[in-house]
Design an enzyme around this catalytic site. Structure first.
Site, PDB file in Angstrom:
ATOM      1  N   ARG A   1     -11.166  -9.097 -19.329  1.00 16.53           N
ATOM      2  CA  ARG A   1     -11.501  -8.990 -20.749  1.00 16.53           C
ATOM      3  C   ARG A   1     -10.778  -7.774 -21.308  1.00 16.53           C
ATOM      4  O   ARG A   1     -10.153  -7.013 -20.569  1.00 16.53           O
ATOM      5  CB  ARG A   1     -13.016  -8.973 -21.023  1.00 16.53           C
ATOM      6  N   GLY A   2     -10.888  -7.606 -22.635  1.00 13.84           N
ATOM      7  CA  GLY A   2     -10.118  -6.546 -23.299  1.00 13.84           C
ATOM      8  C   GLY A   2      -8.855  -7.200 -23.852  1.00 13.84           C
ATOM      9  O   GLY A   2      -8.166  -7.938 -23.130  1.00 13.84           O
ATOM     10  N   ALA A   3      -8.559  -6.918 -25.129  1.00 13.12           N
ATOM     11  CA  ALA A   3      -7.505  -7.661 -25.831  1.00 13.12           C
ATOM     12  C   ALA A   3      -6.147  -7.652 -25.105  1.00 13.12           C
ATOM     13  O   ALA A   3      -5.590  -8.722 -24.811  1.00 13.12           O
ATOM     14  CB  ALA A   3      -7.382  -7.126 -27.257  1.00 13.12           C
TER      15      ALA A   3
ATOM     16  N   ARG B   1     -10.817 -17.510 -25.891  1.00  7.79           N
ATOM     17  CA  ARG B   1     -11.545 -16.518 -26.696  1.00  7.79           C
ATOM     18  C   ARG B   1     -10.802 -16.374 -28.033  1.00  7.79           C
ATOM     19  O   ARG B   1      -9.588 -16.173 -28.050  1.00  7.79           O
ATOM     20  CB  ARG B   1     -11.628 -15.164 -25.960  1.00  7.79           C
TER      21      ARG B   1
ATOM     22  N   GLN C   1     -20.052  -2.962 -21.481  1.00  7.34           N
ATOM     23  CA  GLN C   1     -18.698  -2.537 -21.084  1.00  7.34           C
ATOM     24  C   GLN C   1     -18.601  -1.014 -20.989  1.00  7.34           C
ATOM     25  O   GLN C   1     -17.789  -0.491 -20.236  1.00  7.34           O
ATOM     26  CB  GLN C   1     -17.659  -3.042 -22.108  1.00  7.34           C
TER      27      GLN C   1
ATOM     28  N   ASP D   1      -9.379  -5.483 -31.250  1.00 10.94           N
ATOM     29  CA  ASP D   1      -9.049  -6.849 -30.829  1.00 10.94           C
ATOM     30  C   ASP D   1      -8.115  -7.530 -31.809  1.00 10.94           C
ATOM     31  O   ASP D   1      -7.374  -8.443 -31.439  1.00 10.94           O
ATOM     32  CB  ASP D   1     -10.324  -7.667 -30.667  1.00 10.94           C
TER      33      ASP D   1
ATOM     34  N   ASN E   1     -13.316  -5.075 -33.595  1.00 14.05           N
ATOM     35  CA  ASN E   1     -13.503  -4.534 -32.240  1.00 14.05           C
ATOM     36  C   ASN E   1     -14.924  -4.900 -31.806  1.00 14.05           C
ATOM     37  O   ASN E   1     -15.686  -5.522 -32.556  1.00 14.05           O
ATOM     38  CB  ASN E   1     -13.265  -3.017 -32.223  1.00 14.05           C
ATOM     39  N   LYS E   2     -15.272  -4.506 -30.607  1.00 15.19           N
ATOM     40  CA  LYS E   2     -16.571  -4.854 -30.012  1.00 15.19           C
ATOM     41  C   LYS E   2     -17.736  -4.612 -30.959  1.00 15.19           C
ATOM     42  O   LYS E   2     -17.767  -3.600 -31.670  1.00 15.19           O
ATOM     43  CB  LYS E   2     -16.732  -4.024 -28.727  1.00 15.19           C
TER      44      LYS E   2
HETATM   45  O1  MRU Z   1     -15.445  -8.698 -25.230  1.00 13.55           O
HETATM   46  P1  MRU Z   1     -14.440  -7.737 -24.667  1.00 13.55           P
HETATM   47  O2  MRU Z   1     -14.959  -6.906 -23.552  1.00 13.55           O
HETATM   48  O3  MRU Z   1     -13.143  -8.448 -24.315  1.00 13.55           O
HETATM   49  O4  MRU Z   1     -14.121  -6.764 -25.879  1.00 13.55           O
HETATM   50  C1  MRU Z   1     -13.225  -5.727 -25.680  1.00 13.55           C
HETATM   51  C2  MRU Z   1     -13.092  -4.809 -26.831  1.00 13.55           C
HETATM   52  O5  MRU Z   1     -13.693  -4.994 -27.865  1.00 13.55           O
HETATM   53  C3  MRU Z   1     -12.083  -3.714 -26.695  1.00 13.55           C
HETATM   54  O6  MRU Z   1     -12.486  -2.579 -27.392  1.00 13.55           O
HETATM   55  C4  MRU Z   1     -10.740  -4.194 -27.262  1.00 13.55           C
HETATM   56  O7  MRU Z   1     -10.396  -5.428 -26.691  1.00 13.55           O
HETATM   57  C5  MRU Z   1      -9.653  -3.224 -27.043  1.00 13.55           C
HETATM   58  S1  MRU Z   1      -9.176  -3.153 -25.351  1.00 13.55           S
HETATM   59  C6  MRU Z   1      -7.880  -2.078 -25.170  1.00 13.55           C
END
Ligand code: MRU
Length: 338
Positions: free
Chosen positions: A45-47, A81, A188, A229, A239-240
């Site tokens: 996970r993470g963009a 996603r 996270q 994201d 973002n999250k």
């Molecule tokens: O749902 P996730 O864990 O994929 O969400 C991740 C985030 O929101 C991060 O802050 C974002 O992807 C940036 S990662 C460098």
């Protein structure tokens, strides 16, 4: 530093982020469907990390499937996603290369697709390091940096965006500590950010999300740094979930709120954050933790995975090409041009 994902002859190997920090387990995805499932299940996970995973998923698909399946491979990965634009950026990059190889022998195409997926990974690490160098200058010495979610090595191919800025500041010799928001409901912050900073020996303290206002008011927090994201043309940032609340609290308390993200997270095709699709995840992730009910059974719960922070709360956006400031429509467009 941890290896988030790796291309091997056996498949795409990923550290299983659903099991950290209790267990360090690696998963090998042997075909593109397994890569897609790993993205959906948040094993990865993470963009930026899911952008790299998608590129590797296409590369593995091209190795194993008939060329007639190419579109199906891309579509399957594209349906995993919806919010992080890096996923679609990664797919588009692989699609373009594939189209440019039309007419070439299959073994040449297969080899080039692996090389491209590797390049996507290597470039992401280089981007994070550049973001870290630009961002480090903005971090005040001797203060606490607050972050939300995990925008670290685990959320990228390595080094991280928001945590890249923190790593950059530490490498510059700044004496900083980190407050990591726990980041309900997927945790996270407490599971991943705390784990990877602890591995690196960076001073980190976990706070629950509802403590952020209290600590932002205390005066010890020098800045907030988060990842993204998707960033719209006007600088609105997805973002999250919970990021928006932190941004508003930061502004209320005159604490700079920085967003660190690679150019691949920009979506200049959309004018503002209202056009960003927000993933709605299972309500079970809110009402249960690892199968244990923390709410009465059968109750409704909502779970938007992300929120959008309006650009007026964003002090600056730190990219690998430099730092963008308001008005973002102009500054982001200029950085995107290169
Ligand atoms: O749902 P996730 O864990 O994929 O969400 C991740 C985030 O929101 C991060 O802050 C974002 O992807 C940036 S990662 C460098």
């Amino acid at each position: 530093m941890v290896e988030t994902l790796e291309w091997t002859d056996a498949g795409v190997v990923m550290i299983d982020q659903t099991r950290l920090p209790r267990e360090t387990v690696f998963v090998t995805c042997k075909d593109y469907r397994e890569v897609a499932q790993a993205i959906k299940d948040m094993i990865i996970r993470g963009a930026p990390a899911i952008g790299v995973a998608a590129a590797m998923g296409i590369a593995i698909g091209v190795q194993k499937e008939d060329p007639s399946k190419f579109d199906e491979i891309c579509e399957t990965l594209g349906k995993t996603r919806p919010t992080a634009v890096n996923l679609f950026w990664g797919i588009e990059r692989m699609r373009k290369l594939y189209a440019s190889l039309a007419g070439q022998p299959l073994d040449v195409v297969r080899k080039r697709m692996i090389e491209e997926a590797q390049a996507v990974k290597d470039e992401d690490i280089a981007c994070c390091k550049a973001i870290g160098r630009f961002g480090a200058d903005l971090v005040p010495d001797g203060k606490i940096v607050l972050t939300h979610c995990n925008a670290g090595a685990l959320a990228t191919a390595g080094y991280g965006t928001a945590l890249g800025v923190i790593r950059g500041a530490v490498e510059q010799g700044k004496k900083i500590a980190v407050y990591a928001d726990e980041t309900r409901p997927f945790l996270q912050g407490s599971r991943l950010t705390a784990w990877e900073l602890q591995q690196d020996g960076i001073d980190v303290t976990i706070i629950t999300d509802n403590m952020a206002g209290h600590f932002l008011k205390s005066g010890n927090i020098g800045c907030v740094v988060v990842g993204a994201d998707r960033i719209a043309a006007n600088g609105d940032v997805a973002n999250k979930i919970g990021t928006y609340s932190v941004a508003v609290l930061a502004k209320e308390n005159n604490v700079p709120f920085y967003v660190a993200a690679p150019i691949s997270t920009l979506d200049l095709a959309i004018p503002d954050g209202d056009h960003i699709p927000i993933e709605e995840r299972s309500s079970q992730e809110v009402t249960e933790i690892k199968g244990v009910h923390i709410a009465p059974e059968g109750l409704a719960a909502r779970h938007p995975g992300f929120d959008v922070t309006p650009n007026r709360y964003v002090h600056a956006i730190i990219t690998e090409r430099g730092v963008a400031r308001a008005p973002y429509t102009e500054s982001l467009a200029a950085l995107a041009k290169g």
